[in-house]
Structures are given as C-alpha cells and as structure tokens.
Write a protein that holds these residues in place. Structure first.
Motif, PDB file in Angstrom:
ATOM      1  N   GLY A 484       0.812  -1.212   0.000  1.00 53.53           N
ATOM      2  CA  GLY A 484       0.000   0.000   0.000  1.00 53.53           C
ATOM      3  C   GLY A 484       0.850   1.269   0.000  1.00 53.53           C
ATOM      4  O   GLY A 484       0.333   2.359  -0.187  1.00 53.53           O
ATOM      5  N   TRP A 485       2.167   1.086   0.187  1.00 52.42           N
ATOM      6  CA  TRP A 485       3.022   2.294   0.169  1.00 52.42           C
ATOM      7  C   TRP A 485       4.175   2.112  -0.803  1.00 52.42           C
ATOM      8  O   TRP A 485       4.213   2.768  -1.839  1.00 52.42           O
ATOM      9  N   TYR A 486       5.114   1.208  -0.472  1.00 52.55           N
ATOM     10  CA  TYR A 486       6.235   0.980  -1.397  1.00 52.55           C
ATOM     11  C   TYR A 486       5.860  -0.037  -2.469  1.00 52.55           C
ATOM     12  O   TYR A 486       6.531  -0.153  -3.479  1.00 52.55           O
ATOM     13  N   GLY A 511       2.915   0.834   7.142  1.00 55.17           N
ATOM     14  CA  GLY A 511       2.478   2.227   7.228  1.00 55.17           C
ATOM     15  C   GLY A 511       2.682   2.973   5.926  1.00 55.17           C
ATOM     16  O   GLY A 511       3.025   2.387   4.894  1.00 55.17           O
ATOM     17  N   GLY A 512       2.443   4.257   5.965  1.00 55.93           N
ATOM     18  CA  GLY A 512       2.589   5.111   4.796  1.00 55.93           C
ATOM     19  C   GLY A 512       2.589   6.558   5.250  1.00 55.93           C
ATOM     20  O   GLY A 512       2.174   6.856   6.371  1.00 55.93           O
ATOM     21  N   LEU A 518      -3.363  17.745   5.267  1.00 46.99           N
ATOM     22  CA  LEU A 518      -3.527  17.641   3.814  1.00 46.99           C
ATOM     23  C   LEU A 518      -4.642  16.632   3.540  1.00 46.99           C
ATOM     24  O   LEU A 518      -4.540  15.459   3.906  1.00 46.99           O
ATOM     25  N   HIS A 519      -5.719  17.121   2.904  1.00 47.45           N
ATOM     26  CA  HIS A 519      -6.869  16.240   2.675  1.00 47.45           C
ATOM     27  C   HIS A 519      -7.124  16.052   1.192  1.00 47.45           C
ATOM     28  O   HIS A 519      -6.773  16.887   0.376  1.00 47.45           O
ATOM     29  N   GLY A 520      -7.730  14.938   0.839  1.00 45.22           N
ATOM     30  CA  GLY A 520      -8.035  14.657  -0.559  1.00 45.22           C
ATOM     31  C   GLY A 520      -8.621  13.277  -0.676  1.00 45.22           C
ATOM     32  O   GLY A 520      -9.068  12.678   0.317  1.00 45.22           O
ATOM     33  N   ALA A 521      -8.547  12.747  -1.892  1.00 45.36           N
ATOM     34  CA  ALA A 521      -9.122  11.420  -2.138  1.00 45.36           C
ATOM     35  C   ALA A 521      -8.233  10.362  -1.491  1.00 45.36           C
ATOM     36  O   ALA A 521      -7.051  10.601  -1.250  1.00 45.36           O
ATOM     37  N   LYS A 522      -8.811   9.182  -1.284  1.00 49.71           N
ATOM     38  CA  LYS A 522      -8.039   8.158  -0.584  1.00 49.71           C
ATOM     39  C   LYS A 522      -6.948   7.547  -1.468  1.00 49.71           C
ATOM     40  O   LYS A 522      -6.124   6.792  -0.971  1.00 49.71           O
ATOM     41  N   ASN A 523      -6.959   7.832  -2.757  1.00 54.22           N
ATOM     42  CA  ASN A 523      -5.845   7.356  -3.581  1.00 54.22           C
ATOM     43  C   ASN A 523      -4.817   8.457  -3.857  1.00 54.22           C
ATOM     44  O   ASN A 523      -3.948   8.314  -4.702  1.00 54.22           O
ATOM     45  N   GLN A 524      -4.932   9.576  -3.140  1.00 52.22           N
ATOM     46  CA  GLN A 524      -3.974  10.662  -3.345  1.00 52.22           C
ATOM     47  C   GLN A 524      -2.887  10.602  -2.281  1.00 52.22           C
ATOM     48  O   GLN A 524      -3.151  10.799  -1.094  1.00 52.22           O
ATOM     49  N   ARG A 525      -1.672  10.316  -2.754  1.00 52.08           N
ATOM     50  CA  ARG A 525      -0.521  10.204  -1.847  1.00 52.08           C
ATOM     51  C   ARG A 525      -0.406  11.416  -0.934  1.00 52.08           C
ATOM     52  O   ARG A 525      -0.749  12.526  -1.340  1.00 52.08           O
ATOM     53  N   TRP A 526       0.073  11.184   0.218  1.00 52.14           N
ATOM     54  CA  TRP A 526       0.402  12.199   1.232  1.00 52.14           C
ATOM     55  C   TRP A 526      -0.807  12.766   1.947  1.00 52.14           C
ATOM     56  O   TRP A 526      -0.656  13.556   2.872  1.00 52.14           O
ATOM     57  N   THR A 527      -2.024  12.417   1.498  1.00 53.89           N
ATOM     58  CA  THR A 527      -3.181  12.929   2.239  1.00 53.89           C
ATOM     59  C   THR A 527      -3.426  12.044   3.457  1.00 53.89           C
ATOM     60  O   THR A 527      -3.032  10.877   3.499  1.00 53.89           O
ATOM     61  N   GLU A 528      -4.094  12.624   4.428  1.00 51.38           N
ATOM     62  CA  GLU A 528      -4.462  11.838   5.610  1.00 51.38           C
ATOM     63  C   GLU A 528      -5.400  10.702   5.217  1.00 51.38           C
ATOM     64  O   GLU A 528      -5.388   9.632   5.829  1.00 51.38           O
ATOM     65  N   PHE A 530      -5.338   8.954   2.398  1.00 53.43           N
ATOM     66  CA  PHE A 530      -4.545   7.854   1.830  1.00 53.43           C
ATOM     67  C   PHE A 530      -4.018   6.978   2.967  1.00 53.43           C
ATOM     68  O   PHE A 530      -4.142   5.751   2.963  1.00 53.43           O
ATOM     69  N   GLN A 531      -3.447   7.632   3.958  1.00 53.59           N
ATOM     70  CA  GLN A 531      -2.876   6.895   5.092  1.00 53.59           C
ATOM     71  C   GLN A 531      -3.975   6.165   5.879  1.00 53.59           C
ATOM     72  O   GLN A 531      -3.812   5.005   6.285  1.00 53.59           O
ATOM     73  N   GLU A 532      -5.095   6.850   6.019  1.00 53.85           N
ATOM     74  CA  GLU A 532      -6.217   6.237   6.755  1.00 53.85           C
ATOM     75  C   GLU A 532      -6.660   4.950   6.056  1.00 53.85           C
ATOM     76  O   GLU A 532      -6.820   3.899   6.680  1.00 53.85           O
ATOM     77  N   ASN A 533      -6.812   5.047   4.729  1.00 51.72           N
ATOM     78  CA  ASN A 533      -7.249   3.879   3.964  1.00 51.72           C
ATOM     79  C   ASN A 533      -6.210   2.761   4.004  1.00 51.72           C
ATOM     80  O   ASN A 533      -6.545   1.571   4.111  1.00 51.72           O
ATOM     81  N   LEU A 534      -4.938   3.162   3.956  1.00 53.18           N
ATOM     82  CA  LEU A 534      -3.862   2.159   4.030  1.00 53.18           C
ATOM     83  C   LEU A 534      -3.961   1.397   5.354  1.00 53.18           C
ATOM     84  O   LEU A 534      -3.820   0.171   5.391  1.00 53.18           O
ATOM     85  N   TYR A 535      -4.241   2.105   6.425  1.00 49.53           N
ATOM     86  CA  TYR A 535      -4.381   1.434   7.728  1.00 49.53           C
ATOM     87  C   TYR A 535      -5.598   0.507   7.734  1.00 49.53           C
ATOM     88  O   TYR A 535      -5.522  -0.620   8.214  1.00 49.53           O
ATOM     89  N   ILE A 536      -6.701   0.982   7.186  1.00 46.56           N
ATOM     90  CA  ILE A 536      -7.919   0.149   7.176  1.00 46.56           C
ATOM     91  C   ILE A 536      -7.624  -1.151   6.420  1.00 46.56           C
ATOM     92  O   ILE A 536      -7.887  -2.252   6.905  1.00 46.56           O
ATOM     93  N   GLU A 537      -6.999  -1.024   5.235  1.00 45.88           N
ATOM     94  CA  GLU A 537      -6.762  -2.219   4.412  1.00 45.88           C
ATOM     95  C   GLU A 537      -5.694  -3.125   5.012  1.00 45.88           C
ATOM     96  O   GLU A 537      -5.805  -4.342   4.960  1.00 45.88           O
ATOM     97  N   ASN A 538      -4.640  -2.526   5.562  1.00 48.82           N
ATOM     98  CA  ASN A 538      -3.580  -3.345   6.149  1.00 48.82           C
ATOM     99  C   ASN A 538      -4.070  -4.098   7.376  1.00 48.82           C
ATOM    100  O   ASN A 538      -3.752  -5.267   7.566  1.00 48.82           O
ATOM    101  N   LEU A 539      -4.854  -3.434   8.200  1.00 49.29           N
ATOM    102  CA  LEU A 539      -5.332  -4.106   9.417  1.00 49.29           C
ATOM    103  C   LEU A 539      -6.215  -5.292   9.048  1.00 49.29           C
ATOM    104  O   LEU A 539      -6.094  -6.381   9.627  1.00 49.29           O
ATOM    105  N   ALA A 540      -7.063  -5.094   8.047  1.00 48.41           N
ATOM    106  CA  ALA A 540      -7.936  -6.196   7.617  1.00 48.41           C
ATOM    107  C   ALA A 540      -7.101  -7.346   7.061  1.00 48.41           C
ATOM    108  O   ALA A 540      -7.414  -8.526   7.271  1.00 48.41           O
ATOM    109  N   MET A 541      -6.028  -6.992   6.350  1.00 50.01           N
ATOM    110  CA  MET A 541      -5.158  -8.023   5.759  1.00 50.01           C
ATOM    111  C   MET A 541      -4.355  -8.761   6.837  1.00 50.01           C
ATOM    112  O   MET A 541      -4.268  -9.990   6.833  1.00 50.01           O
TER     113      MET A 541
END
Ligand code: GCB
Length: 599
Positions: A484-486, A511-512, A518-528, A530-541
C-alpha cells in the motif's frame, strides 16, 4: 637488526605499554547509575566545530601531541594558540548539536566539547566518569590524560578517572565525531537523523573501591514462584557481604561473594506480577559496604508456546507502535522522562500495551517511564540494512552494543524482546553474523525473547511467504512490510500471508506517509485519507495472519530523516507518523485506535 631499529621497536613497545596503562581506565558499565552517589556534569559545555580535525591531527595527518585536548592557554604575549575553549560558545549537554546551532543542522563531523568542574578529592573512594551515550565516535580526556575511546552512539560507558582528578578545578574534554562509515553500526545509510553530540547525561559517580557493578533480580519461574538474584562486584573478591532487601515481600538476605566477586541466590516469593494492567514495582535495596543501591523492580515471565506469546502464563496480543527517540514536538534527541511520558501517553491513547523502541537502545529514562506506565518494550540495536558482515571489528562493535543494552536494562520487567537487527539483506555472511549475535544475546539473558525485523519484499500471485534462515535463532518471527506504500498499492485485500514457522508473529512495521492537514481522495498520496485507507486495508489483511501475536506500525510520530527531501511535504521529516511532528493526530491514528480498542 641495527641499533636504530632496535631502539625504535623498544620505543614503540614502551609507547604501547604507556598508552595501555594510560588508557586502561575504562571499567564495565555501572548499572542503575541514577541510584548512585552522582554529581551531574550536565549543563553548558563549550564547543568548537572542527571540520578537518585540526585539533587531533597535524598537517601530515599524524595525531598531534598539541591537540585541543591540551586545553592550552598562551603563557607569554607572543605564544600562538589558535583555539580557546573558554571563548567558544556553549551548548546544552545532554543534547544534539543539530538542533542547538543552526550551522550544525546537517553537520556530520567532529565537534570538541569542554567542561570545567570542581572536585574535592575523596579519601579512598573512586570516581567514575559516566556517559549515558555519545553519538558516535568519541575520545575523552581528563586534565589532559586520555581516558579512552568509545564507539557506538546509544549505550553507556564509564572511565575510572580517580587518579587524574585534583582538588579544585578539573577539565574534561570530549571529541565527538558522527561521520557515517561503511563499517560502523549503524552503517552509512539509515532512515533517521544522525544527531551528533553528547546526547545523554554525563555524571561523575562516586563509588567505594569495591562496589556493586551490576545485578539481576527476576522471577525465575511461575511454578513455585521463585526469584533469582545475582550480583557482581567490580572486583573478583571472595568473602564480601551483599545484602538484598525487598521490604514489601519481607525478603532480607545476606549473601557472600565467591572468588569471582559474584553471589547468587534463589528464593521463594509470591510477588504480584507486573503486567500492563498492573505495572507493580517493588522497592529493592542492595547493600555492599557503606553503599545502598535503591531500585524498583517488577516480576513477570515471558515465553512462547507454539505460535502463542505468554505473559505471566497467559496469552497476550501486543498492541504496539514503533517510536524513534525524538522529542515529541519538533525534532531533536529526547533524553528525559517528560519527553518519554508525552510520547507514551499518545501510545496509551492509541490503546497500546507495547512499543518498539526503534532502531537503537533508547535512554534509560524512557525505558523506566514505560515500565511505570505499563508499556511492554521491544529494544533493539542498530544492525540496520547493509552492515559490513565480514568485518570483525563491526561484529565486535555490534556485540558490545548488544551487551551494553542488556546490561543496562536487564532488570526492567517491561522489556520482553531483544531485537538484533532490522531489514538486513540475506547472505551466508549475514546469517553467520546475526546467528552469533543471537546466540550471544541468549547467553547473556535467557529470560527474554529474541527477535529481529525481517522482511518480505515481494509476492507471486499475491502470496507473501516469509523465508529467512534466521528463523531458527529467533523466538518471535517479526517482519516489516509496506503493502500500500512501497508496493502493491490497492492490493492489500488480495494479499495472503504464509509464515512457515511455529513461532509467534509480530508485524514489526507497516504504514505510509501523510502530511497532517492535507486532505483529498483516498488514492492521493500524502493525504491523511490515503494513510487512513492504508491502515484500514492493512489491518484487515494482517488480521488474517496465522499466529499473529502483535504489531508495531510505523510509526507514532513524524521524525527527522535526511532521506526525506520532498519540499512542502516531507521537508526532512519521514511523514509516516500517525501523529505529526507538532503533536497533531492524523486520521490513521483513530483507525488504529479503534482496532486496538476492539481487540
Ligand atoms: C523501514 C525501516 C524504517 C524506515 C521505514 C520507512 O522499513 O525499517 O527505519 O523509516 O521503513 O519509512 O521507509
């Protein structure tokens, strides 16, 4: 051999002998230093920035006898001396130079430090000059005598300087060099700030000629609840009496040392057990001669059973977070209880019972504060990335750092894992180096678990399989992963994990990056988002991993790194914190908190 050569060899031998005698003042680290009779040498120290090591080498690059360690002053008007510590500016010790002098923010090189202090010469007591840590390579002189040379930026060391002290004013001079080197530990590249300086306390410790150097007191086993105590004197002296007093447990023992200056005892006791919910510490007094050392010690057991991790015999899930030793607000090395308290309070708010103190041994205040706050700890040495595996000095250095970390903290109930490395590239040489280190750690402390942060860097058909020869040396299999990051952005839901070892698993990093605010869409790097979604998906995984016993996402707080150069976003901060460098909580903080609160 002609006469001249003979004379040269003799002179050389004599020189070595003298140097040997002069430098043989380093003594093994004294444990529990804060409980001893100490005079702090913290405060303002004069410093001189020495880019070309003018104060150490002459113009042919040979060490000079007239170096800055002489602290020379002109005696006659025509004398030429091109430095003067007393006219030089001062900075705070302990402290890093990067954040105390704007010119030194990126500086990697040599800085000289000088402090004058008063001493009234003791009668028969000894004085040890103790450094909590100096990053990275340092030489110490006391009143012009070289006390020693120490390498390694995060562990304590001390010198017996008694014979060089004089009544009244004394001078200590320290040359500190934080240049990165291929054969160093850590090596030339690492993702954190190379804070140079005398980063931890400097203390003058008053000890009797024979003193307690170190001791270990712990719960030996749950069955029958036995405590084992062992104490080591600085001298191999038989027949010395050492007392152990734990008033609350009504334990009062007198031991007699053997010919090695060691005494051990095992005794029945029923202490309340230390745990995150009940971080119970007992007052302990250890007496020898006229000195009593006070400590606060907790009792617990930690072990594994198959893929389970057991604290005090009960399965536990480690709800963790990784932390660098940086001040909670802005950059700069942390070295006090208050800094640790703030960071650990954020970790508590997250719902954590565990912290990974990355990537080097943190200061003793932080470990002790974590212990009081009920926070379990993973403690680590900086064998990070591309260590010089075949270099004998590098191994000796790593082993020394490991020893000093363990010796300092072996009585802390909250430390459950010694970690020997992070993300190291696989090779036979690396396996040998780390295998030796793991075995050595176990020989020093068989009561804690050994781990290291391994890695999985790719998957075929979305199947991630952890394979690392080091699996047989560790008690807990830990690995870092950055889906989700690298790698594999948006693919977390498809990923599967296979950890083919019958041991507990810790995901030591994921993490990421996100810039707070910085706010925006969940596929926009560096936004909160994006990081929030990365955590949601990683935790589920990650939840689906068989044997998952804990995790320490990367990382609690944004931290300084020279590798993070993106203007306007990173500005020399690694932005993977769930808290910003100003202490603001990002959206991912609440995702993780919710997940931990439910576990
Ligand atoms: C890692 C390292 C850690 C870095 C992190 C990152 O795998 O262990 O030291 O800071 O990744 O942010 O890339």
């Amino acid at each position: 051999m002609d006469k001249y050569m003979k004379k040269q060899i003799l002179l050389c031998l004599l020189g070595c002998l003298v140097a040997g005698v002069v430098r043989a003042t380093e003594v093994p680290q004294v444990a529990n230093v804060m409980a001893r009779q100490i005079t702090s040498l913290n405060g303002a120290w004069n410093y001189i920035v020495d880019v070309q090591e003018e104060g150490y080498y002459d113009y042919r690059m040979n060490p000079t006898r007239w170096g800055f360690f002489c602290n020379a002053k002109p005696q006659k008007p025509e004398d030429l001396i091109e430095y003067d510590f007393d006219k030089a500016p001062t900075m705070k010790v302990p402290g890093d130079w990067c954040t105390q002098d704007q010119r030194l923010f990126f500086y990697e090189g040599t800085v000289w430090f000088k402090k004058s202090f008063q001493v009234s010469k003791p009668t028969d007591h000894r004085k040890l000059l103790y450094f909590g840590a100096v990053n990275y390579d340092c030489r110490v002189w006391v009143n012009g005598h070289e006390a020693g040379h120490h390498v390694g930026g995060f562990t304590p060391f001390n010198y017996d300087v008694t014979d060089w002290l004089k009544e009244g004013e004394n001078v200590v001079i320290v040359k500190v060099d934080n240049k990165r080197k291929a054969e160093a530990v850590p090596t030339q590249i690492f993702d954190w700030w190379n804070y140079g300086g005398i980063t931890r306390d400097v203390l003058l410790v008053d000890v009797e000629p024979v003193y307690v150097e170190n001791y270990s007191l712990q719960l030996a086993s749950m069955e029958g609840r036995r405590l084992s105590f062992s104490v080591r004197l600085n001298k191999a002296e038989a027949g010395r009496q050492v007392t152990l007093n734990i008033p609350e447990l009504k334990i009062k023992k007198t031991l007699t040392t053997d010919a090695d200056g060691i005494a051990t005892i095992s005794m029945k006791a029923k202490p309340q057990l230390w745990s995150p919910e009940n971080p119970k510490l007992y007052k302990v007094e250890i007496g020898c001669g006229e000195t009593t050392l006070n400590d606060e010690i907790g009792f617990r057991t930690i072990e594994t059973r198959g893929k389970q991790l057991l604290l005090n015999g009960q399965p536990i899930f480690l709800k963790g977070i990784s932390i660098h030793e940086e001040k909670p607000f802005g950059g700069g090395r942390a070295n006090c209880t208050e800094d640790a308290h703030t960071l650990l309070t954020w970790a508590k708010e997250l719902g954590c019972n565990f912290v990974r103190l990355a990537h080097y041994p943190h200061n003793e205040y932080a470990i002790r504060e974590a212990e009081r706050m009920g926070m379990l700890v993973w403690s680590e040495i900086p064998c990070y990335w591309t260590i010089a595996w075949t270099n004998k000095d590098t191994y000796a250095n790593a082993e020394r750092q490991l020893t000093d970390m363990i010796r300092r903290d072996q009585n802390r109930a909250n430390i459950i894992i010694w970690s020997i490395a992070n993300e190291t590239p696989h090779s036979a040489q690396r396996d040998q180096f780390l295998g030796n280190l793991a075995q050595y750690a176990r020989s020093l402390d068989s009561t804690r678990l050994i781990s290291m942060a391994m890695e999985v860097t790719g998957a075929s058909n979305y199947k991630n399989r952890l394979q690392d020869n080091m699996n047989k040396y560790v008690d807990v299999v830990s690995f870092n992963q950055y889906i989700g990051w690298y790698r594999d952005v948006n693919d977390a839901p498809k990923m599967e994990w296979e950890i083919p070892y019958d041991k507990p698993v810790i995901v030591s990093e994921f993490g990421g990056g996100a810039k707070y605010g910085l706010h925006g869409a969940k596929n926009q790097r560096w936004t909160e988002e994006f990081q929030e979604n990365l955590y949601i998906e990683n935790l589920a995984m990650l939840e689906k991993i068989d044997g998952l016993a804990g995790m320490t996402p990367w990382i609690l707080k944004d931290f300084r790194s020279p590798r993070r150069v993106l203007d306007g976003i990173q500005d020399y901060y690694n932005r993977k914190g769930v808290v910003s460098d100003k202490g603001e909580k990002k959206k991912a903080f609440f995702v993780l908190k919710q997940w931990y609160d439910k576990r």
